[in-house]
Design an enzyme around this catalytic site. Structure first.
Site, PDB file in Angstrom:
ATOM      1  N   TYR A  29       1.129  69.202   6.534  1.00 27.58           N
ATOM      2  CA  TYR A  29       0.395  70.460   6.740  1.00 27.58           C
ATOM      3  C   TYR A  29       1.255  71.416   7.584  1.00 27.58           C
ATOM      4  CZ  TYR A  29      -2.500  73.716   9.383  1.00 27.58           C
ATOM      5  OH  TYR A  29      -2.968  74.849  10.004  1.00 27.58           O
ATOM      6  N   MET A  83      -0.644  79.989  15.165  1.00 29.53           N
ATOM      7  CA  MET A  83      -0.753  78.862  14.239  1.00 29.53           C
ATOM      8  C   MET A  83      -2.154  78.273  14.322  1.00 29.53           C
ATOM      9  SD  MET A  83       2.956  77.064  14.587  1.00 29.53           S
ATOM     10  CE  MET A  83       3.038  77.311  16.351  1.00 29.53           C
ATOM     11  N   GLY A  84      -2.788  78.190  13.165  1.00 28.79           N
ATOM     12  CA  GLY A  84      -4.156  77.681  13.109  1.00 28.79           C
ATOM     13  C   GLY A  84      -4.199  76.190  13.396  1.00 28.79           C
ATOM     14  N   GLN A 129      -4.637  86.992  16.964  1.00 28.59           N
ATOM     15  CA  GLN A 129      -4.258  87.204  15.554  1.00 28.59           C
ATOM     16  C   GLN A 129      -5.511  87.252  14.693  1.00 28.59           C
ATOM     17  OE1 GLN A 129      -4.300  84.279  13.065  1.00 28.59           O
ATOM     18  NE2 GLN A 129      -4.186  85.914  11.540  1.00 28.59           N
ATOM     19  N   TYR A 185      -7.353  87.622  10.880  1.00 32.51           N
ATOM     20  CA  TYR A 185      -7.300  87.577   9.411  1.00 32.51           C
ATOM     21  C   TYR A 185      -8.439  88.430   8.885  1.00 32.51           C
ATOM     22  CZ  TYR A 185      -4.073  83.629   8.669  1.00 32.51           C
ATOM     23  OH  TYR A 185      -2.972  82.822   8.583  1.00 32.51           O
ATOM     24  N   LYS A 200       1.505  91.779  11.029  1.00 28.93           N
ATOM     25  CA  LYS A 200       2.395  90.626  10.801  1.00 28.93           C
ATOM     26  C   LYS A 200       2.416  90.226   9.323  1.00 28.93           C
ATOM     27  CE  LYS A 200       2.740  85.706  12.056  1.00 28.93           C
ATOM     28  NZ  LYS A 200       2.179  84.953  10.936  1.00 28.93           N
ATOM     29  N   HIS A 207       5.498  84.203   6.956  1.00 27.27           N
ATOM     30  CA  HIS A 207       4.489  83.196   7.284  1.00 27.27           C
ATOM     31  C   HIS A 207       5.150  81.800   7.253  1.00 27.27           C
ATOM     32  CE1 HIS A 207      -0.039  83.293   7.609  1.00 27.27           C
ATOM     33  NE2 HIS A 207       0.154  81.994   7.615  1.00 27.27           N
ATOM     34  N   LEU A 243      13.128  80.282  12.394  1.00 29.21           N
ATOM     35  CA  LEU A 243      13.968  80.176  13.600  1.00 29.21           C
ATOM     36  C   LEU A 243      13.949  78.730  14.086  1.00 29.21           C
ATOM     37  CD1 LEU A 243      12.840  83.388  15.555  1.00 29.21           C
ATOM     38  CD2 LEU A 243      14.776  83.130  13.996  1.00 29.21           C
ATOM     39  N   GLY A 255       7.536  79.158  15.614  1.00 27.59           N
ATOM     40  CA  GLY A 255       6.328  78.568  15.032  1.00 27.59           C
ATOM     41  C   GLY A 255       6.354  77.056  15.079  1.00 27.59           C
TER      42      GLY A 255
END
Ligand SMILES: Cc1cc2nc3c(=O)[nH]c(=O)nc-3n(C[C@H](O)[C@H](O)[C@H](O)COP(=O)(O)O)c2cc1C
Length: 371
Positions: free
Chosen positions: A28, A82-83, A131, A133, A246, A270, A304, A324
Site C-alpha cells: 500500500y 499521507m493518508g 490537506q 480532497y 498540490k 502523488h 525524493l 513522503g
C-alpha cells in the site's frame, strides 16, 4: 548481522520496513499506479540530473534553513500528506507532528489521517498544514475546510491530482481496503508479521479521524471527478488562509492557478500513484518554474530519496520540498527513533551536497548548479 539494523540512507529504511510490515501494508505504501513505469521514470530522471561540483568556495558555514511564505523553516524539507500513516506504526501521525514542531517545518496532514486534525496541530505546535480532497459534490470538503480553519490551520493544501483514485495493482492484489477485511490471505500475512500485528491490535486499527462532527461521510474510493475551476474559485473565496495546490504537472494549469489566486503550487505526481503515464515531475518542475516565473512559490514532492535529490529539486526551481514514503518506512522500521535517524541522514546528505556544489544554503541554489 553487523550494521543491518541501522539507517544510513532511505533505502535502508525501506529494506527494514519491508521485513516488518505485512505485505499488504508495505505494498500500500510502496506501490504506484499501473506498471509503475512512471515511478521508475521519475527516479531515472532524478538520477540523470547531474550537479556541478565546484571547488575552492568557502562552504564552511552552511545553513540548512529555508523560507516558506516569509517564515524561516528549520530544515529544507517537510512532511508530505499521507493518508492512514498510522498503518506504518501506531502513533505515526504524532511522531511526524513532533518532528515538525522540533524542526519548524510543515507537517501536511492528510484529509484521511488517523489522528484528528486538532490533536495534530497541537502536537506540531502550529507547524501543520491541512490537506484537502474534493469529493462528491464538494460540500463535505467545504465543511472540512471550515473545521480546519476553526482548528487553527492557516494553510490549506488542495490536492488536485485525484479525480478518481488511481489503480495500484500491488494494493489491489492484497484487497487493501479501510476498514480491513480480513480473509485467510490477510490473516496469514498478519500472522507472519507479529510485531506489527500485535502493536496495531493493541493500539486499535487506524480509523479516519477527521469526519466526526462534520456531517460528512468520506469514502476513500468515492469519485472526486466533479471538481472544476468554478469549485476552485468557491474554495478560494471561502478559505481566508494560504492555499497551496498540490498535484500539478502541467505548465498551463500552473499559470492558470497562479492567476486564479493560488498562493503556491506543489509540483507532484502523488508519488506516481495516480497516472502511470505522467511526465516525470522533476522535469515538469523546470517547465512550471519557467511558466510561473521567479518569485512565485513552487513546492515539490515525488521520488525524493535523499539529500542529493533535495538539492536537485531546489536547483530545478523548487522553493521547498517534501518527503513522503521514506518517512513512513523509517517509522515502520524503528518507530520514532527511526524517523529521527532518517531525518538526520537526510539533513546530513543535503548539507554535504551543498558543500560539494559550492553553496552555503538552499536559497543559493538554481539552474547554475545543474551540470
Ligand atoms: C501511503 C501514501 C498515502 C498518501 N496519501 C495522500 C493523501 O492522503 N493526500 C495527498 O495529497 N497525497 C497523498 N500521498 C502522496 C504524497 O503526499 C506525496 O505526493 C508522495 O508520497 C511523494 O512521493 P514519494 O513518496 O515518492 O516521496 C500519499 C502517498 C503515500 C505513499
Amino acid at each position: 548481522m553487523m550494521g543491518g539494523g541501522e539507517i544510513h540512507c532511505s533505502a535502508d529504511a525501506r529494506r527494514l520496513a519491508r521485513r516488518k510490515l505485512p505485505w499488504m501494508i508495505f505494498d500500500y505504501i510502496d506501490g504506484a499506479a499501473g506498471e509503475e513505469h512512471g515511478a521508475d521514470l521519475n527516479r531515472a530522471a532524478l538520477r540523470d540530473i547531474r550537479l556541478r561540483p565546484r571547488c575552492l568556495v568557502d562552504v564552511s558555514r552552511r545553513d540548512l534553513s529555508a523560507e516558506v511564505f516569509g517564515e524561516r523553516q528549520g530544515a529544507p524539507f517537510g512532511v508530505a500528506p499521507m493518508g492512514m500513516c498510522n498503518l506504518s506504526t501506531p502513533g505515526a501521525d504524532l511522531m511526524l507532528a513532533r518532528l515538525a514542531a522540533k524542526w519548524r517545518v510543515p507537517h501536511c496532514l492528510s484529509t484521511v489521517s488517523s489522528t484528528p486534525m486538532e490533536t495534530v496541530i497541537e502536537a506540531a505546535e502550529g507547524h501543520a498544514w491541512f490537506q484537502l480532497y474534493f469529493s462528491g459534490d464538494g460540500a463535505g470538503s467545504m465543511k472540512l475546510a471550515r473545521r480546519a480553519q476553526e482548528a487553527g490551520y492557516a494553510t490549506l493544501i488542495l490536492t488536485v491530482d485525484v479525480p478518481e483514485v488511481g489503480r495500484r495493482p500491488r494494493e489491489l492484489r492484497h484487497a487493501f481496503r479501510m476498514p480491513f477485511r480480513i480473509g485467510l490471505k490477510q490473516f496469514v500475512d498478519f500472522a507472519l508479521h507479529p510485531e506489527w500485528s500485535l502493536r496495531t491490535l493493541r493500539a486499535g486499527a487506524p480509523t479516519l479521524a477527521n469526519f466526526d462532527g462534520v456531517d460528512y461521510a468520506f469514502d476513500r474510493t468515492e469519485s472526486r471527478a466533479a471538481a472544476d475551476w468554478g469549485w476552485f474559485t468557491n474554495l478560494r473565496d471561502a478559505w481566508p488562509g494560504r492555499l497551496v495546490v498540490k498535484g500539478v504537472l502541467d505548465a498551463e494549469d500552473a499559470l492558470r492557478l497562479k492567476n486564479a489566486g493560488a498562493d503556491a503550487i506543489q509540483v507532484s505526481s502523488h508519488g506516481s500513484r495516480q497516472l502511470d503515464a505522467a511526465p516525470p515531475p522533476i522535469l515538469a518542475l523546470r517547465r512550471i518554474r519557467a511558466a510561473v516565473g521567479e518569485g512565485f512559490p513552487l513546492f515539490y514532492d515525488s521520488g525524493l530519496r535523499g539529500g542529493e535529490d533535495v538539492v536537485k529539486a531546489y536547483a530545478a526551481g523548487a522553493d521547498f520540498v517534501f518527503f513522503g514514503r521514506v518517512l513512513q518506512f523509517a517509522m515502520a522500521a524503528r518507530r520514532e527513533a527511526g524517523l529521527n535517524a532518517l531525518w538526520g541522514v537526510l539533513l546530513e546528505e543535503t548539507s554535504l551536497t551543498l558543500a560539494q556544489v559550492g553553496a552555503c544554503s538552499v536559497d543559493a541554489l538554481g539552474p547554475d548548479n545543474l551540470a
